[in-house]
Design an enzyme around this catalytic site. Structure first.
Site, PDB file in Angstrom:
ATOM      1  N   GLU A  68       0.600  -1.066  -0.253  1.00 56.03           N
ATOM      2  CA  GLU A  68       0.430   0.062   0.043  1.00 56.03           C
ATOM      3  C   GLU A  68       1.403   1.273   0.286  1.00 56.03           C
ATOM      4  O   GLU A  68       0.671   2.277  -0.719  1.00 56.03           O
ATOM      5  CB  GLU A  68      -0.757   0.386   0.897  1.00 56.03           C
ATOM      6  CG  GLU A  68      -1.282   1.241   1.334  1.00 56.03           C
ATOM      7  CD  GLU A  68      -1.816   0.827   2.985  1.00 56.03           C
ATOM      8  OE1 GLU A  68      -0.777   1.681   3.776  1.00 56.03           O
ATOM      9  OE2 GLU A  68      -2.932   0.572   3.442  1.00 56.03           O
ATOM     10  N   ASP A 103      -5.976  -3.955  -3.027  1.00 56.63           N
ATOM     11  CA  ASP A 103      -6.082  -1.746  -3.023  1.00 56.63           C
ATOM     12  C   ASP A 103      -4.740  -1.889  -3.350  1.00 56.63           C
ATOM     13  O   ASP A 103      -4.838  -0.434  -4.235  1.00 56.63           O
ATOM     14  CB  ASP A 103      -6.225  -1.505  -1.416  1.00 56.63           C
ATOM     15  CG  ASP A 103      -5.421  -1.684  -0.996  1.00 56.63           C
ATOM     16  OD1 ASP A 103      -4.417  -2.954  -0.488  1.00 56.63           O
ATOM     17  OD2 ASP A 103      -4.995  -0.881   0.247  1.00 56.63           O
TER      18      ASP A 103
END
Length: 386
Positions: A69, A130
């Protein structure tokens, strides 16, 4: 040339040839580069959290671990700042260390750090969708903004890998982004999902940028439902369970069921949607209760029960920064000013990596360092449209 490099070259050349047959950009017009505008917050972030070889080091008190991330967000800030050398450095480190040296065949391991034997490497090879979604988007947009076929080809190849390994066709919901390749199918007819993993502008863009992968459009449809239906009272949870017979259910893990450090991004992504983006009004209306709560209490909660509305803890100032685009989109400029004042009175913690990321998104958007277009395309300050 080593076999792995030959294989990777063939993958990229194949993908590049496919991209020539159809559009690989969210816009058909090519941007015209203007003078680069300095972004002091980004420069400070690099000094504080990035190593010389392109690794983003967190403040997790575990020996300086790195999350996929963090690499993805830094790639976004580098592209928004027209910082191509840093973008390439971040990308190389990610591929070499999180993808076993080959982004075309392995999704990034979500966690990297010091192992019990003292060596450094992936601590968990499972991926986080993500981060992967943002990286595919940023490769596609870097290809468009910098007019680079290599980035476009990498976006196509990695996008296909993500679709293959991190999506599933959920009955009643359709093709859906799973949080990762493994561990999110809970049992017969149940999956654990994360509403903050599906920024709608990113999916809008990829549906246009990768037209040979039509599943992106279907993912956008299920992601809209996930964003709205997982927050029946206008408060997004960190995690939610989807049941094929009952729809979205409260997560059985009490901590995951709360709205906290994951869910704050749902409001951030919603607030940054272009005014003419499809379903923006629907999303803002569905999440309006959180805007009212922040206005009435003067600050976002650190943790909140999405059903009862009971809140706990005082959120760090990075949460306030993340709320700024959302409150602005809701038309509540008084609440925007209150959060800006809170950030001034309680400055962002300089060593808090995640808080600084939230602030770079929220404050960067407010300062017009970047915007997202109607189709989700990145519109950084350093370009103008002809």
């Amino acid at each position: 040339m080593p076999e792995r490099q030959l294989k990777r070259r063939s993958w990229l050349l194949s993908a590049a040839s496919l991209t020539m047959a159809g559009p690989l950009a969210c816009l058909t017009t090519r941007p015209v580069q203007a003078a680069t505008t300095p972004w002091p917050m980004w420069e400070e972030f690099k000094r504080s959290f990035m190593t010389q070889d392109g690794r983003i080091v967190s403040d997790d008190e575990k020996g300086g671990q790195t999350y996929s991330e963090g690499q993805a967000y830094a790639l976004f800030f580098a592209l928004a700042a027209n910082d191509r050398p840093t973008f390439e450095l971040l990308l190389q480190w990610t591929e070499n260390n999180l993808c076993a040296g080959d982004l075309s065949t392995a999704l990034p391991a979500w966690l990297w750090g010091k192992k019990p034997d003292g060596s450094w490497g992936p601590l968990d090879t499972n991926a986080a969708s993500d981060a992967d979604l943002w990286i595919v988007y940023l490769l596609a947009e870097a290809g468009r903004l910098w007019n680079d076929r290599r980035y476009r080809a990498m976006a196509s190849v990695m996008g296909a890998l993500l679709l293959d390994k991190e999506t599933d066709d959920l009955p009643g919901l359709g093709p859906t982004l799973l949080p990762g390749p493994q561990g999110f199918k809970l049992g017969e007819g149940q999956w654990r999902l994360n509403p903050s993993y599906v920024p709608l502008q990113v999916l809008d863009c990829l549906a246009q940028a990768l037209p040979r992968q039509p599943r992106w459009k279907a993912l956008r449809t299920s992601s809209l439902r996930l964003t709205v239906d997982s927050a029946p009272k206008g408060i997004s949870p960190d995690w939610v369970i989807y049941d094929t017979k009952q729809g979205f259910l409260r997560d059985t893990d009490k901590d995951k069921a709360m709205g906290a450090y994951n869910a704050i991004r749902v409001y951030l992504w919603a607030g940054m949607l272009h005014p003419e983006a499809a379903a923006r009004a629907q999303v803002l209306t569905a999440l309006r209760p959180m805007a009212r709560l922040v206005r009435d209490t003067g600050r976002p909660p650190e943790r909140i029960d999405p059903i009862s509305g009971e809140s706990m803890g005082m959120a760090p100032s990075g949460f306030s920064a993340a709320m700024l685009p959302f409150l602005h989109a809701q038309g509540d400029e008084e609440a925007v000013q209150a959060q800006q004042t809170r950030i001034q009175d309680q400055p962002l913690r300089p060593t808090a990596y995640y808080e600084q990321c939230l602030a770079l998104f929220g404050l960067g958007w407010m300062q017009q360092q970047f915007r997202f277009g109607r189709l989700g395309e990145l519109q950084p300050r350093w370009i103008t449209q002809p």
